[in-house]
Design an enzyme around this catalytic site. Structure first.
Site, PDB file in Angstrom:
ATOM      1  N   VAL A 113      -3.675   1.655  -3.951  1.00 31.69           N
ATOM      2  CA  VAL A 113      -3.472   3.023  -3.466  1.00 31.69           C
ATOM      3  C   VAL A 113      -4.626   3.917  -3.894  1.00 31.69           C
ATOM      4  CG1 VAL A 113      -2.034   5.096  -3.735  1.00 31.69           C
ATOM      5  CG2 VAL A 113      -0.965   2.883  -3.269  1.00 31.69           C
ATOM      6  N   GLU A 114      -5.101   3.740  -5.113  1.00 36.22           N
ATOM      7  CA  GLU A 114      -6.147   4.619  -5.635  1.00 36.22           C
ATOM      8  C   GLU A 114      -7.492   4.429  -4.939  1.00 36.22           C
ATOM      9  OE1 GLU A 114      -6.020   7.107  -7.628  1.00 36.22           O
ATOM     10  OE2 GLU A 114      -3.970   6.938  -8.353  1.00 36.22           O
ATOM     11  N   THR A 115      -7.958   3.181  -4.826  1.00 34.91           N
ATOM     12  CA  THR A 115      -9.347   2.984  -4.364  1.00 34.91           C
ATOM     13  C   THR A 115      -9.538   1.779  -3.444  1.00 34.91           C
ATOM     14  OG1 THR A 115      -9.936   1.642  -6.300  1.00 34.91           O
ATOM     15  CG2 THR A 115     -10.278   4.033  -6.476  1.00 34.91           C
TER      16      THR A 115
END
Length: 332
Positions: A113-115
């Site tokens: 989700v982050e990167t």
């Protein structure tokens, strides 16, 4: 009186700002850092109007939509990248689960989700972003003063970290991250890097850009610090008994787990199966779906732990569901 804010100055360099340079001197004194190094690093940072705009609260007419939000993160590209990341890092994921009690699918969900597993770690110079938000946080934001102080603290942590690792002022200035100053594959803020990041590959360096093992161990370390409970589900299905439902009471604590199973069900929530034996507190999690009916789940302390990474029930559910999708394709 003429304003000296970088937002209104022709030269956006924070070296021109007396308040920023006084902050640099105070920081150097508090942290026992070279004041010239701190002044040179912070002074070369620049005001970024884009960062200020991105920090503005959403328009009043904005309506959250879980289905739309979900579609941004639970997609074939991210799932396939997650499968490759899991397969390439099985040993580190298994060790993190053993040492910290955090399931591999949660760790994989967060990084995805982050990167997208390091594909998009941010294009803003971290020091530019932090300085903009510390000294020129949008004044019309309802929490402007509080947020400004938070980002001043993040500058302090970032410059301390970079000075002590031997970076030059220019090297510190060139580090890239998100518009809020988050860094690396797991998008750690500087304070989180200092508090929770670990050297999980044992090479003597904490590298959250290029060491998947360090990233995996650090995410697990973060969740353990926020009281992740090994073996506990993140949430349970929930429905409602209209004859007993007290929705106002159920929603009052927001995402903070507050209700015992008995008090939760007494207010009209209906649980089944293992949820009825859950020993800890629960929260009613509401996910709006635009003009359609909301979705609801009963969140546990582990659901709440995920929201400590990002204060959003939508974020937490995306992490959970991405991790599950990846796990379903990895595990036999």
């Amino acid at each position: 009186m003429v304003s000296t804010s970088a937002a209104e100055a022709e030269d956006p360099l924070y070296a021109r700002r007396p308040d920023a340079m006084q902050f640099a001197d105070d920081l150097a004194s508090r942290r026992n850092l070279d004041p010239d190094w701190v002044r040179r690093a912070l002074g070369q940072s620049r005001y970024l109007p884009t960062v200020s705009r991105l920090m503005q609260p959403p328009a009043q007419a904005f309506v959250k939509n879980w289905r739309v939000y979900r579609s941004r993160f639970i997609d074939p590209i991210r799932i396939a990248a997650g499968v490759r990341f899991w397969q390439d890092n099985q040993a580190a994921l298994a060790r993190a689960e053993t040492e910290y009690g955090v399931p591999a699918e949660i760790i994989v969900g967060v990084i995805g989700v982050e990167t997208i597993y390091g594909r998009n770690t941010g294009s803003f110079r971290v020091l530019d972003a932090l300085a903009t938000l510390a000294f020129d946080f949008p004044a019309d934001h309802p929490r402007a003063s509080e947020r400004s102080e938070f980002f001043k603290g993040e500058i302090e942590q970032f410059l301390t970290l970079e000075s002590r690792r031997g970076a030059t002022p220019l090297e510190a200035l060139e580090i890239k991250g998100s518009y809020a100053g988050a860094m690396g594959m797991p998008q750690f803020m500087p304070s989180s890097w200092i508090k929770y990041a670990v050297d999980f590959d044992g090479d003597g360096i904490i590298d959250l850009w290029d060491s998947p093992a360090d990233v995996i161990g650090s995410v697990a370390s973060y969740f353990k610090a926020f009281n992740w409970q090994p073996g506990m589900p993140t949430h349970f299905p929930v429905s409602f008994d209209a004859s007993r439902m007290d929705m106002d009471a159920l929603m009052a604590p927001d995402i903070l787990p507050t209700f015992s199973v008995a008090s939760f069900t007494a207010k009209g929530a209906v649980l089944e199966g293992e949820a009825l034996q859950h020993p800890g507190p629960l929260a009613l999690i509401e996910l709006l779906n635009g003009p359609d009916a909301p979705s609801y789940v009963a969140g546990t302390e582990n659901f709440y732990a995920i929201t400590r990474y990002n204060w959003s029930s939508y974020y937490a559910m995306a992490v959970i569901e991405l991790g599950r999708e990846v796990a379903a394709r990895v595990k036999p």
